[in-house]
Design a protein around this motif. Structure first.
Motif, PDB file in Angstrom:
ATOM      1  N   GLU A   1      -4.133  -0.487  -4.231  1.00 32.55           N
ATOM      2  CA  GLU A   1      -3.335  -0.043  -3.537  1.00 32.55           C
ATOM      3  C   GLU A   1      -2.717  -0.470  -1.952  1.00 32.55           C
ATOM      4  O   GLU A   1      -3.166  -1.146  -2.169  1.00 32.55           O
TER       5      GLU A   1
ATOM      6  N   THR B   1       1.561   2.478   1.921  1.00 35.63           N
ATOM      7  CA  THR B   1       2.021   3.844   2.515  1.00 35.63           C
ATOM      8  C   THR B   1       2.712   4.166   2.882  1.00 35.63           C
ATOM      9  O   THR B   1       2.918   3.670   4.234  1.00 35.63           O
TER      10      THR B   1
ATOM     11  N   PHE C   1       2.500  10.181  -5.214  1.00 37.97           N
ATOM     12  CA  PHE C   1       2.216  10.999  -3.850  1.00 37.97           C
ATOM     13  C   PHE C   1       0.697  11.065  -3.533  1.00 37.97           C
ATOM     14  O   PHE C   1       0.107  11.010  -4.951  1.00 37.97           O
ATOM     15  N   GLU C   2       0.039  11.939  -2.502  1.00 39.35           N
ATOM     16  CA  GLU C   2      -1.404  12.070  -2.332  1.00 39.35           C
ATOM     17  C   GLU C   2      -1.579  13.113  -3.056  1.00 39.35           C
ATOM     18  O   GLU C   2      -2.910  12.546  -3.639  1.00 39.35           O
TER      19      GLU C   2
ATOM     20  N   LYS D   1      -3.371   9.047  -7.144  1.00 40.88           N
ATOM     21  CA  LYS D   1      -4.084   8.098  -6.492  1.00 40.88           C
ATOM     22  C   LYS D   1      -5.193   7.542  -7.162  1.00 40.88           C
ATOM     23  O   LYS D   1      -5.221   6.339  -7.236  1.00 40.88           O
TER      24      LYS D   1
ATOM     25  N   PRO E   1       3.554   7.265   5.563  1.00 40.22           N
ATOM     26  CA  PRO E   1       2.327   8.466   5.699  1.00 40.22           C
ATOM     27  C   PRO E   1       4.189   9.544   5.948  1.00 40.22           C
ATOM     28  O   PRO E   1       5.208   8.820   6.681  1.00 40.22           O
TER      29      PRO E   1
ATOM     30  N   LYS F   1       4.110  14.739   3.265  1.00 41.82           N
ATOM     31  CA  LYS F   1       3.338  13.995   2.164  1.00 41.82           C
ATOM     32  C   LYS F   1       3.141  12.703   1.653  1.00 41.82           C
ATOM     33  O   LYS F   1       4.307  11.872   1.828  1.00 41.82           O
ATOM     34  N   ASP F   2       2.208  11.779   1.582  1.00 44.41           N
ATOM     35  CA  ASP F   2       2.196  10.699   1.994  1.00 44.41           C
ATOM     36  C   ASP F   2       2.807  10.144   0.415  1.00 44.41           C
ATOM     37  O   ASP F   2       1.922  10.193  -0.649  1.00 44.41           O
ATOM     38  N   GLU F   3       3.599   9.079   0.333  1.00 47.66           N
ATOM     39  CA  GLU F   3       4.176   8.000  -1.062  1.00 47.66           C
ATOM     40  C   GLU F   3       2.725   6.741  -0.921  1.00 47.66           C
ATOM     41  O   GLU F   3       2.891   5.804   0.299  1.00 47.66           O
ATOM     42  N   ILE F   4       2.605   6.786  -1.769  1.00 53.68           N
ATOM     43  CA  ILE F   4       1.155   5.310  -1.825  1.00 53.68           C
ATOM     44  C   ILE F   4       1.812   4.500  -3.157  1.00 53.68           C
ATOM     45  O   ILE F   4       2.310   4.828  -3.550  1.00 53.68           O
TER      46      ILE F   4
END
Length: 158
Positions: free
Chosen positions: A128, A131, A113-114, A118, A133, A139-142
C-alpha cells in the motif's frame, strides 16, 4: 512556434459524447508537454480473462504496459460473484506477474476501493503506497505497488 495571444472571448464547449478526434488532440497535447520530463513512451493495452464452460467471461484484468518505464498498470480487476473464493483472482495476478516480467516491467500498479480488494492485493505481495480518503461516494481509494522479483533500482536509475 505559436505565439501566445490575448483572447478576448472564448467558447467553452461541453461534449458528453466527444469524438475520438478530441481525445486524440488532448492526449497528443499532454504527451508533448510531458515529453521533456518522461520522454517518448507508448501504452500497450492488454486484457487477460477466464471464460466458463458456456464461454461467458467470468473473471479478468484490463490494463496497459509502458515498456520504456518498465511499468504495468492494472485498470480493472474483476471476478464474477458466483466464482469468487475459488482462486481465480490469484491465478490471474500470478499470470500478470509473469506477463509483466516478459514485457520487462519492474513494477505493477493498481488502485482499489476500501471495500474491494485491499486484503487481496496485500496477500498477493502488493504494498500500500497511498490513500485518497473518502474520495468517491465517501469511500477511500487505496493505491498499491508491486516490485517484481528482479527489480534492481541501480539498473533503472531509481
Amino acid at each position: 512556434m505559436i505565439k501566445k495571444q490575448n483572447i478576448q472571448s472564448i467558447d467553452i464547449i461541453l461534449d458528453e459524447e466527444p469524438p475520438n478526434e478530441i481525445k486524440a488532440i488532448l492526449q497528443r497535447g499532454l504527451r508533448d508537454y510531458n515529453h521533456p520530463f518522461l520522454g517518448t513512451y507508448e501504452l500497450k493495452r492488454f486484457a487477460v480473462y477466464i471464460k466458463n464452460q458456456t464461454s461467458e467471461v467470468i473473471a479478468g484484468i484490463y490494463g496497459f504496459t509502458i515498456a520504456k518505464h518498465k511499468t504495468l498498470r492494472l485498470e480493472f480487476v474483476w471476478v464474477h460473484e458466483d466464482y469468487r473464493g475459488l482462486g481465480l483472482g490469484a491465478q490471474l495476478l500470478s499470470y500478470i506477474d509473469k506477463y509483466a516480467v516478459s514485457k520487462g516491467c519492474c513494477f505493477i500498479q493498481v488502485s482499489t476501493f476500501e471495500f474491494q480488494g485491499k486484503g487481496f492485493y496485500k496477500k498477493m505481495g502488493y504494498q500500500e503506497i497511498g490513500t485518497i480518503p473518502k474520495w468517491f461516494c465517501d469511500k477511500d481509494e487505496i493505491f498499491f505497488l508491486k516490485k517484481l522479483a528482479f527489480w534492481d533500482p541501480a539498473r533503472i536509475g531509481v
